[in-house]
Scaffold this motif. Structure first.
Motif, PDB file in Angstrom:
ATOM      1  N   PRO A 252       0.811  -1.219   0.000  1.00 46.13           N
ATOM      2  CA  PRO A 252       0.000   0.000   0.000  1.00 46.13           C
ATOM      3  C   PRO A 252       0.846   1.271   0.000  1.00 46.13           C
ATOM      4  CG  PRO A 252      -0.907  -1.582   1.535  1.00 46.13           C
ATOM      5  CD  PRO A 252       0.383  -2.173   1.044  1.00 46.13           C
ATOM      6  N   VAL A 253       0.331   2.322  -0.668  1.00 40.51           N
ATOM      7  CA  VAL A 253       1.015   3.613  -0.719  1.00 40.51           C
ATOM      8  C   VAL A 253       0.312   4.591   0.214  1.00 40.51           C
ATOM      9  CG1 VAL A 253       1.785   3.297  -3.101  1.00 40.51           C
ATOM     10  CG2 VAL A 253      -0.406   4.428  -2.660  1.00 40.51           C
ATOM     11  N   SER A 254       1.037   5.589   0.682  1.00 40.54           N
ATOM     12  CA  SER A 254       0.424   6.582   1.569  1.00 40.54           C
ATOM     13  C   SER A 254      -0.663   7.348   0.811  1.00 40.54           C
ATOM     14  CB  SER A 254       1.482   7.570   2.065  1.00 40.54           C
ATOM     15  OG  SER A 254       1.906   8.386   0.989  1.00 40.54           O
ATOM     16  N   VAL A 255      -1.581   7.942   1.571  1.00 35.63           N
ATOM     17  CA  VAL A 255      -2.627   8.768   0.956  1.00 35.63           C
ATOM     18  C   VAL A 255      -1.988   9.877   0.123  1.00 35.63           C
ATOM     19  CG1 VAL A 255      -4.454  10.459   1.493  1.00 35.63           C
ATOM     20  CG2 VAL A 255      -4.405   8.240   2.651  1.00 35.63           C
ATOM     21  N   ALA A 256      -0.862  10.426   0.611  1.00 33.56           N
ATOM     22  CA  ALA A 256      -0.185  11.510  -0.119  1.00 33.56           C
ATOM     23  C   ALA A 256       0.296  11.022  -1.490  1.00 33.56           C
ATOM     24  CB  ALA A 256       0.992  12.048   0.693  1.00 33.56           C
ATOM     25  N   ASP A 257       0.887   9.841  -1.538  1.00 31.58           N
ATOM     26  CA  ASP A 257       1.375   9.316  -2.822  1.00 31.58           C
ATOM     27  C   ASP A 257       0.214   9.003  -3.762  1.00 31.58           C
ATOM     28  OD1 ASP A 257       3.912   9.623  -1.967  1.00 31.58           O
ATOM     29  OD2 ASP A 257       4.323   7.496  -1.624  1.00 31.58           O
ATOM     30  N   PHE A 258      -0.871   8.498  -3.166  1.00 28.39           N
ATOM     31  CA  PHE A 258      -2.070   8.219  -3.967  1.00 28.39           C
ATOM     32  C   PHE A 258      -2.597   9.514  -4.582  1.00 28.39           C
ATOM     33  CE2 PHE A 258      -6.677   8.274  -4.267  1.00 28.39           C
ATOM     34  CZ  PHE A 258      -6.906   7.208  -5.124  1.00 28.39           C
ATOM     35  N   MET A 259      -2.733  10.540  -3.738  1.00 26.87           N
ATOM     36  CA  MET A 259      -3.298  11.820  -4.182  1.00 26.87           C
ATOM     37  C   MET A 259      -2.403  12.461  -5.244  1.00 26.87           C
ATOM     38  SD  MET A 259      -4.561  14.742  -1.543  1.00 26.87           S
ATOM     39  CE  MET A 259      -5.256  16.297  -2.149  1.00 26.87           C
ATOM     40  N   ASP A 260      -1.118  12.351  -5.049  1.00 26.61           N
ATOM     41  CA  ASP A 260      -0.162  12.913  -5.995  1.00 26.61           C
ATOM     42  C   ASP A 260      -0.365  12.302  -7.388  1.00 26.61           C
ATOM     43  OD1 ASP A 260       1.879  14.467  -6.837  1.00 26.61           O
ATOM     44  OD2 ASP A 260       3.476  13.145  -6.151  1.00 26.61           O
ATOM     45  N   ALA A 261      -0.429  10.963  -7.437  1.00 25.14           N
ATOM     46  CA  ALA A 261      -0.598  10.287  -8.734  1.00 25.14           C
ATOM     47  C   ALA A 261      -1.948  10.628  -9.349  1.00 25.14           C
ATOM     48  CB  ALA A 261      -0.471   8.769  -8.548  1.00 25.14           C
ATOM     49  N   ALA A 262      -3.016  10.588  -8.531  1.00 25.73           N
ATOM     50  CA  ALA A 262      -4.375  10.822  -9.047  1.00 25.73           C
ATOM     51  C   ALA A 262      -4.513  12.258  -9.554  1.00 25.73           C
ATOM     52  CB  ALA A 262      -5.409  10.538  -7.954  1.00 25.73           C
ATOM     53  N   CYS A 263      -4.022  13.232  -8.773  1.00 25.34           N
ATOM     54  CA  CYS A 263      -4.211  14.648  -9.142  1.00 25.34           C
ATOM     55  C   CYS A 263      -3.353  15.034 -10.340  1.00 25.34           C
ATOM     56  CB  CYS A 263      -3.886  15.563  -7.964  1.00 25.34           C
ATOM     57  SG  CYS A 263      -5.111  15.430  -6.658  1.00 25.34           S
ATOM     58  N   SER A 264      -2.121  14.543 -10.402  1.00 21.88           N
ATOM     59  CA  SER A 264      -1.269  14.909 -11.545  1.00 21.88           C
ATOM     60  C   SER A 264      -1.922  14.459 -12.842  1.00 21.88           C
ATOM     61  CB  SER A 264       0.107  14.260 -11.459  1.00 21.88           C
ATOM     62  OG  SER A 264       0.651  14.471 -10.208  1.00 21.88           O
ATOM     63  N   HIS A 265      -2.433  13.233 -12.837  1.00 21.72           N
ATOM     64  CA  HIS A 265      -3.070  12.718 -14.043  1.00 21.72           C
ATOM     65  C   HIS A 265      -4.320  13.537 -14.364  1.00 21.72           C
ATOM     66  CE1 HIS A 265      -4.106   9.793 -17.114  1.00 21.72           C
ATOM     67  NE2 HIS A 265      -5.350   9.930 -16.707  1.00 21.72           N
ATOM     68  N   TYR A 266      -5.077  13.836 -13.320  1.00 23.76           N
ATOM     69  CA  TYR A 266      -6.335  14.567 -13.506  1.00 23.76           C
ATOM     70  C   TYR A 266      -6.083  15.949 -14.109  1.00 23.76           C
ATOM     71  CZ  TYR A 266     -10.564  17.092 -12.309  1.00 23.76           C
ATOM     72  OH  TYR A 266     -11.676  17.870 -12.364  1.00 23.76           O
ATOM     73  N   TYR A 267      -5.182  16.744 -13.504  1.00 21.42           N
ATOM     74  CA  TYR A 267      -4.954  18.102 -14.008  1.00 21.42           C
ATOM     75  C   TYR A 267      -4.286  18.087 -15.387  1.00 21.42           C
ATOM     76  CZ  TYR A 267      -6.563  20.094  -9.675  1.00 21.42           C
ATOM     77  OH  TYR A 267      -7.354  20.457  -8.626  1.00 21.42           O
ATOM     78  N   ALA A 268      -3.508  17.036 -15.659  1.00 23.02           N
ATOM     79  CA  ALA A 268      -2.834  16.954 -16.964  1.00 23.02           C
ATOM     80  C   ALA A 268      -3.851  16.932 -18.103  1.00 23.02           C
ATOM     81  CB  ALA A 268      -1.954  15.716 -17.023  1.00 23.02           C
ATOM     82  N   GLN A 269      -5.069  16.453 -17.812  1.00 25.85           N
ATOM     83  CA  GLN A 269      -6.079  16.386 -18.873  1.00 25.85           C
ATOM     84  C   GLN A 269      -6.715  17.739 -19.155  1.00 25.85           C
ATOM     85  OE1 GLN A 269      -8.650  12.834 -18.672  1.00 25.85           O
ATOM     86  NE2 GLN A 269      -7.647  12.491 -16.722  1.00 25.85           N
ATOM     87  N   GLY A 270      -6.713  18.627 -18.155  1.00 28.09           N
ATOM     88  CA  GLY A 270      -7.187  19.991 -18.363  1.00 28.09           C
ATOM     89  C   GLY A 270      -8.676  20.149 -18.594  1.00 28.09           C
ATOM     90  N   THR A 271      -9.478  19.210 -18.092  1.00 30.63           N
ATOM     91  CA  THR A 271     -10.925  19.281 -18.333  1.00 30.63           C
ATOM     92  C   THR A 271     -11.716  19.594 -17.066  1.00 30.63           C
ATOM     93  OG1 THR A 271     -11.005  16.911 -17.982  1.00 30.63           O
ATOM     94  CG2 THR A 271     -10.908  17.661 -20.263  1.00 30.63           C
ATOM     95  N   ALA A 272     -11.011  20.110 -16.058  1.00 27.62           N
ATOM     96  CA  ALA A 272     -11.610  20.210 -14.727  1.00 27.62           C
ATOM     97  C   ALA A 272     -12.710  21.262 -14.589  1.00 27.62           C
ATOM     98  CB  ALA A 272     -10.511  20.502 -13.712  1.00 27.62           C
TER      99      ALA A 272
END
Ligand code: SAH
Length: 367
Positions: A22-42
């Motif tokens: 398991p990864v820390s919540v911080a590492d999870f959030m980092d991966a999820a948010c980077s991918h999310y913002y990279a799409q630019g559809t927020a």
């Protein structure tokens, strides 16, 4: 539970969890948010959420007035670095630049520096700001050239990864995220806590089930920002939702198409954020002077947003007048953004700038 879409964030998290657990919540959030913002559809009605600058131009106008006032208090320096952290679609920066035209010397002095990691959002910002020649992009605040600083950050800190700690029956643990291959689903779990010093002494004896959060990335940015303000002079304005004092509670949340969702679903395809702990941000500000936090209601009110709304309404059609009323309400009403959103100001510890909007007794007209 809907199956996880196999995007890059999911692939990398699943591979990492399979390899090392398991990864820390911080590492999870980092991966999820980077991918999310990279799409630019927020953003916006077609996107997942609406931010204050997207509600009305009045938000940026009040910020411009506050920044311009600080510039005048500092003796109108001839070179100004106007910086925005996490500019989204570039709407706030455009409104501030447009409003700066009221003070031609300031408009001439200002170079715009956008700190943005998402390439897709950089493209959108470039479009929004195409009529301004002096715009520069940076990966990190550290990369912005030195100079008198006027900085704004709206809903930036809430998007930075947090660590979460949970009190179990036998003591504190770090919250973490695992992956169940059979169910094709992420799940929350805990890892042993390396160092109890992560939990403030006042909270260490809390009841089982309590959750404490810290934002190491936010604190690091704040330290850099405060050091910059100390060295270069200026004013920084931070807008976000969160709490003024240290608090317990799980504030991790996710939004998709304007609805709250489950944080562990749609990974990388929805906005994951956490409330900002303003007391922790203030404590990271070193020798810089911290103003507030005050509520967004009080800040915008002191800067004269109601008067600005009236002036706009006087020239508007009946339909536009209703939109202006509605926008004012969304930005300032306690039940909308008025109370949950807070504003923190930073100036040089020994400096002479006293930013407008932080003294509940001023009405913005006289100082
Ligand atoms: N300020 C905007 C957008 C807020 S959303 C508005 O009010 O509408 C968060 C923004 O921060 C996005 O532009 C996102 O791409 C950016 N961002 C997130 N993490 C970042 C990081 N570590 N460094 C720089 N920008 C980041």
């Amino acid at each position: 539970m809907p199956p996880q879409k196999r995007n890059k964030a999911v692939e990398s998290l699943v591979a990492r969890i399979a390899a090392t657990g398991p990864v820390s919540v911080a590492d999870f959030m980092d991966a999820a948010c980077s991918h999310y913002y990279a799409q630019g559809t927020a953003f916006g009605t077609q996107g997942d959420f609406t931010t204050a600058p997207e509600i009305s131009q009045m938000f940026g106008e009040m910020i411009a007035a506050c920044l311009a006032d600080a510039w005048m208090q500092a003796g109108k320096p001839e070179k100004v670095q106007l910086i925005e952290l996490g500019p989204g679609r570039g709407t706030l920066a455009a409104d501030v630049m447009r409003t700066f035209a009221v003070w031609p010397d300031l408009a001439k002095a200002a170079s715009l520096h956008l700190v943005e990691t998402s390439p897709a959002l950089r493209d959108q910002q470039a479009k929004t700001l195409e009529k301004y020649p002096d715009v520069h992009w940076h990966e990190r605040l550290e990369d912005v050239p030195e100079g008198f600083t006027l900085l704004m950050a709206n809903e930036f800190f809430d998007a930075l990864p947090i660590r979460q700690f949970e009190k179990l029956a036998d003591g504190w643990a770090e919250k973490a995220v695992g992956f169940d291959a059979e169910k094709d689903a992420f799940f929350f779990t805990t890892l042993p806590l390396e160092d109890i010093a992560a939990i403030p002494p006042d909270f260490q004896d809390s009841a089982p089930g309590s959750v404490f959060e810290t934002g190491p990335a936010s604190l690091a940015v704040m330290e850099t920002l405060a050091a910059r303000i100390e060295e270069q002079d200026g004013l920084a304005l931070v807008f976000d939702y969160g709490h003024a004092g240290p608090a317990l509670g799980d504030t991790l949340q996710s939004l998709r198409r304007h609805e709250y969702t489950k944080v562990l679903e749609n990974v990388g395809e929805q906005d994951v954020t956490a409330h900002v702990d303003f007391s922790a941000l203030g404590a990271a500000a070193g020798n810089a002077l911290v103003h507030g936090p005050v509520t967004q209601h009080d800040f915008l009110g002191a800067l004269g947003i109601a008067q600005r709304a009236q002036a706009l309404a006087a020239k508007a059609s009946p339909k536009q007048r209703m939109d202006i009323e509605r926008a004012l309400y969304r930005l300032t009403a306690p039940s909308e953004m008025g109370h949950l959103f807070k504003v923190l100001g930073l100036t040089r510890g020994q400096g002479r700038i006293r930013p407008a909007g932080f003294d509940a007794t001023t009405d913005g007209s006289a100082r």
